[in-house]
Scaffold this motif. Structure first.
Motif, PDB file in Angstrom:
ATOM      1  N   SER A 190       0.882  -1.208  -0.118  1.00  0.00           N
ATOM      2  CA  SER A 190       0.035  -0.034  -0.044  1.00  0.00           C
ATOM      3  C   SER A 190       0.987   1.247   0.062  1.00  0.00           C
ATOM      4  N   ALA A 191       2.181   1.163   0.236  1.00  0.00           N
ATOM      5  CA  ALA A 191       3.057   2.081   0.302  1.00  0.00           C
ATOM      6  C   ALA A 191       3.482   2.619  -1.063  1.00  0.00           C
ATOM      7  N   LYS A 192       3.896   3.814  -1.004  1.00  0.00           N
ATOM      8  CA  LYS A 192       4.235   4.733  -2.677  1.00  0.00           C
ATOM      9  C   LYS A 192       5.339   3.403  -3.028  1.00  0.00           C
ATOM     10  N   HIS A 193       6.123   3.083  -2.389  1.00  0.00           N
ATOM     11  CA  HIS A 193       7.161   1.955  -2.996  1.00  0.00           C
ATOM     12  C   HIS A 193       6.666   0.693  -2.495  1.00  0.00           C
ATOM     13  N   GLY A 194       5.936  -0.030  -3.076  1.00  0.00           N
ATOM     14  CA  GLY A 194       5.535  -1.227  -2.384  1.00  0.00           C
ATOM     15  C   GLY A 194       6.929  -2.428  -2.422  1.00  0.00           C
TER      16      GLY A 194
ATOM     17  N   THR B 224      -2.510   7.109  13.279  1.00  0.00           N
ATOM     18  CA  THR B 224      -2.758   5.747  13.499  1.00  0.00           C
ATOM     19  C   THR B 224      -3.254   5.026  12.300  1.00  0.00           C
ATOM     20  N   ASP B 225      -3.065   5.701  10.984  1.00  0.00           N
ATOM     21  CA  ASP B 225      -3.351   4.826   9.815  1.00  0.00           C
ATOM     22  C   ASP B 225      -2.613   4.217   9.394  1.00  0.00           C
TER      23      ASP B 225
ATOM     24  N   PHE C 140       4.647   0.735  14.288  1.00  0.00           N
ATOM     25  CA  PHE C 140       5.573   0.743  15.209  1.00  0.00           C
ATOM     26  C   PHE C 140       6.885   0.245  15.096  1.00  0.00           C
ATOM     27  N   GLU C 141       7.960   0.906  15.537  1.00  0.00           N
ATOM     28  CA  GLU C 141       9.428   0.550  15.390  1.00  0.00           C
ATOM     29  C   GLU C 141       9.922   0.476  16.868  1.00  0.00           C
ATOM     30  N   TYR C 142      10.924  -0.338  16.860  1.00  0.00           N
ATOM     31  CA  TYR C 142      11.749  -0.582  18.100  1.00  0.00           C
ATOM     32  C   TYR C 142      12.836   0.284  18.165  1.00  0.00           C
TER      33      TYR C 142
END
Length: 831
Positions: A668-672, A791-792, A797-799
């Motif tokens: 779904s991102a710009k660069h799948g 929150t979309d 989440f990242e560590y």
């Protein structure tokens, strides 16, 4: 005379010269080393029929005389005086004296010494003890000593599994083992067997019916090796060499040591099958190189009807098959008839079979590493009458045309908790090549090096959310006078990219940029913490692309540090060694990667201990445990901690990124994107992390991956450096499920890794990698890696380590701070 005799007191404390035996952890025999084959037996392990046969044939008054049989001796002397020297007169006791202390020279002096020794032996030992010395010591041909070994050599069975006819053959061997054995002379063995059976009948040990049945039985003896229960020749040789280094050959081949390794039958078998099947698959999709030879080459050229149809004789078939070598599950066969879509074949032992079109249709011609010929349309496009070929018998009983792979491979699996090697296969066939690619092959690692580069980056201020520019690099190289242009594979670029995604997608230019930011020397210093030798790591920027040459065992050991939370374990193969009495003389005591033993908050990363990498892999089996006296074994209970080489936080973050190499994807991102190791999803395990690796020109392909409790590295390539793994085109005969295109880590090496882990993970519960202390999970913006309140699906989440948590929130008009030395537009000018 008495003073010149050897001391027979040594017989009371006899150490049998028995060979070295190598076992799996689950006590299955892998191999046996030693010139003398001996299986010492106790009296209750010897069949009564063998005792009866020996007494009847060699010494029927054994339990009545005092070491020398006056009746037999008198008979022999009389025959000698009459010119009818037939030998004999040697009792079992006298034969024991000769075999232990004397030679076989035929002199009166030796005979007199033999008699005196026999008196002394009879005084010192019981009759049963003397009999057992004889049964275990007597040479019986083909390097077998004693009847336990002879049963194995000639029949491949334990002594108590033999029938009367076989026992009688063995009982006849002491007279002349080199000429009466059933391998060299079945006819002489049969005649001697008749003598033994006749004497047993006369002595009342067997009935007339037993006598006739055994006398008429066929001679079935043939050469057998040790009763190998688990095929692991590369493991056996690794253990063999380590024991030689530890004890020296004088003891190794005579003391009867039993070596128990860390491998298990289930995992070793799975590793071997995975490697073999993957190599066959790779080899066959690149085309068929033709038969081994042909019995009727003139027929193949002349197309004469008579020569093409004239049947092959059994002598021709047997001669051709005797010359051909059997490799693994590949066995030789001869083409004896061809139909349009099938061939009839003749195999050893007069077996005939048919290969149908499903087992032939893959065999389009091999042209070179990069090209294959047209798919065959009929059997005559592939084979000819009289061709000697290799075939593989499949699980369903059908046969398939095969060939010996020219490519090589290795797979090794170990425990990240203590370094115990769980499985190791160093090539397609030990018969083909004894070169062990697990430990001996130093090959360029390609992108398998990147997790270690990224680990260095995390120790130098980067996070998994840091943006690095995925853009082409053009850098002038003063030393070569050319522009260096490292490229992505595939050659696509997406601009600023987060570190997690860059590692998961194996971006080459980003790995180079990270190394340039850290510095070559700092990066090399970081990599040596993982046990890699400084001399194997080039001190230039090609290091980021995997120009380092490492063995599969070294690579697997390095990855283990990520799986275990940051500790360097030392791989070892031998768990313990027992002597011939079953006493433990060596017990491994490996250093453990024990997370609870260390307070991670107290770790001083600047004080990580240095590792002597020159010595680290020189003897992989040395776990700092000395050879111990039996009484000291129980004292070795202190737990040793493996050295921490990176922080638990660093190991966890790399593990997370490598998990994304398998499970990460976002269309779904710009660069799948999705990770390069996505094929491992077929295992349906979320607790897996891994990394592909392909070198320049695809000479080597790798996949290294792990769960919390198991690390496995798979490699494939050619021993001949002139070959590349190449590419394949679609074969119309094979349908949709085939591998095509360029060969690389995910296509060429990962399938073996998946097949092995499919079996190995059955006994390992799913166990996610737990974040250590000082780790927090925070929602970030996917594009920028900055904090966000959204929150979309533009967020995730990242560590982060607590000290590295971003402080800036994303805004609508973002000015990206990326590792480029300037704006994207100025990139060409800077590099």
């Amino acid at each position: 005379m008495r003073s010149d005799l050897p001391d027979v007191e040594s017989l009371k404390d006899l150490q049998w010269q028995t060979p070295l035996q190598i076992y799996s952890k689950d006590r299955l025999l892998i191999s046996q080393f030693g010139e003398k084959k001996r299986i010492p037996l106790t009296l209750d392990e010897v069949p009564q029929q063998l005792i009866d046969a020996l007494l009847a044939t060699e010494d029927d008054r054994f339990y009545m005389h005092f070491g020398v049989d006056p009746i037999g001796l008198g008979r022999a002397v009389l025959a000698k005086l009459m010119g009818q020297d037939k030998g004999g007169a040697s009792t079992i006791t006298m034969q024991v004296a000769r075999n232990f202390f004397l030679t076989r020279e035929v002199t009166y002096t030796r005979k007199i010494r033999e008699i005196f020794l026999s008196f002394h032996i009879e005084h010192l030992l019981t009759k049963d003890e003397i009999l057992m010395l004889y049964i275990n010591k007597i040479p019986l041909g083909h390097r077998s000593f004693g009847f336990g070994a002879a049963a194995q050599v000639y029949y491949g069975k334990n002594l108590n599994q033999l029938d009367l006819a076989q026992i009688a053959v063995l009982a006849g061997l002491p007279k002349a083992p080199s000429t009466l054995n059933p391998i060299r002379s079945p006819e002489r063995a049969k005649a001697r067997r008749s003598v033994v059976l006749s004497r047993m009948l006369v002595s009342g040990y067997i009935t007339q019916q037993q006598y006739l049945l055994a006398r008429n039985a066929p001679i079935t003896g043939k050469r057998h090796g040790a009763e190998i229960e688990l095929s692991a020749p590369y493991v056996a040789e690794m253990a063999h060499q380590e024991v030689l280094e530890r004890y020296g050959k004088d003891k190794v081949y005579t003391e009867g040591y039993k070596v128990f390794t860390t491998i298990t039958a289930k995992l070793q078998t799975a590793a071997e099958q995975a490697l073999v099947n993957n190599l066959l698959s790779y080899d066959q999709r690149h085309g068929y190189r033709g038969p081994i030879t042909s019995i009727r080459p003139q027929a193949n050229g002349s197309h004469s009807d008579k020569s093409l149809t004239q049947p092959l004789s059994h002598d021709e078939l047997d001669a051709a098959l005797d010359k051909a070598v059997h490799y693994q599950m590949l066995e030789p066969a001869v083409v004896v008839a061809l139909e349009d879509k099938s061939v009839s074949i003749h195999l050893r032992n007069n077996v005939t079979a048919t290969i149908n079109w499903d087992g032939l249709s893959w065999a389009r011609p091999y042209i070179n590493d990069q090209k294959q010929g047209l798919p065959p349309k009929a059997t005559h496009d592939i084979l000819k009458f009289g061709d000697v070929i290799l075939v593989q018998k499949m699980n369903d009983g059908e046969y398939r045309l095969a060939q010996l792979p020219t490519a090589s491979a290795a797979i090794v699996s170990l425990s990240p908790d203590d370094g115990a090697i769980k499985a190791a296969v160093g090539g397609f066939s030990f018969e083909q090549s004894q070169f062990n690619r697990v430990t001996q092959a130093k090959r360029q690692v390609g992108s398998n090096i990147k997790p270690f580069i990224y680990s260095a980056a995390l120790d130098n201020g980067f996070t998994l959310a840091s943006l690095v520019n995925d853009a082409p690099i053009n850098q002038w190289d003063k030393s070569s006078g050319v522009v260096w242009r490292p490229k992505n594979s595939p050659e696509t670029y997406v601009g600023p990219l987060r570190v997690r995604l860059a590692l998961a997608q194996s971006k080459n230019v980003i790995a180079v940029r990270l190394l340039k930011s850290i510095g070559v020397n700092e990066t090399v210093n970081h990599l040596t913490k993982f046990g890699f030798k400084d001399s194997d790591l080039p001190r230039n920027e090609s290091l980021a692309l995997g120009s380092a040459s490492l063995s599969p065992l070294e690579v697997a050991t390095g990855f283990a540090a990520f799986a275990n939370g940051g500790f360097l374990v030392k791989p070892y193969l031998i768990e313990r060694i027992e002597n011939s009495n079953g006493d433990i003389i060596y017990q491994a005591n490996p250093a453990l990667a024990c997370d609870p033993c260390v307070d991670d908050e107290q770790v001083d990363e600047s004080a990580v201990p240095s590792i002597n990498t020159d010595d680290f892999f020189s003897s992989y089996g040395n776990t700092d445990t000395q050879t111990l006296a039996t009484e000291d074994i129980d004292t070795v209970t202190a737990i040793k901690q493996a050295p921490r080489i990176i922080s638990a936080q660093n190991a966890f973050l790399i593990t997370q990124a490598l998990n994304s190499a398998i499970w990460g994807a976002d269309w779904s991102a710009k660069h799948g994107w999705q990770g390069t190791g996505w094929r491992a999803r077929t295992l349906k395990r979320r607790d897996l992390s891994g990394k592909t690796g392909t070198t320049n020109e695809a000479k080597d392909a790798w996949f290294s991956g792990f769960s919390r409790r198991l690390v496995t590295t798979s490699w494939i390539g050619f021993d001949d450096p002139s070959h590349v793994l190449g590419r394949t085109v679609y074969n119309n005969n094979l349908g949709k499920n085939q591998t095509t295109g360029n060969e690389f880590g995910a296509k060429s090496a990962q399938p073996a890794w998946i097949d092995f882990m499919q079996v190995a993970l059955e006994d390992i519960e799913e166990e996610s990698f737990q974040p250590p202390v000082d780790m927090v999970s925070i929602r970030i913006d996917k594009e920028t890696g900055k904090l966000t309140t959204k929150t979309d699906n533009s967020t995730e989440f990242e560590y982060f380590r607590y000290r590295n948590v971003p402080t800036e929130f994303v805004i609508e008009d973002t000015t990206r701070e990326i590792l480029s030395g300037g704006s994207v537009e100025s990139e060409e000018e800077l590099f």
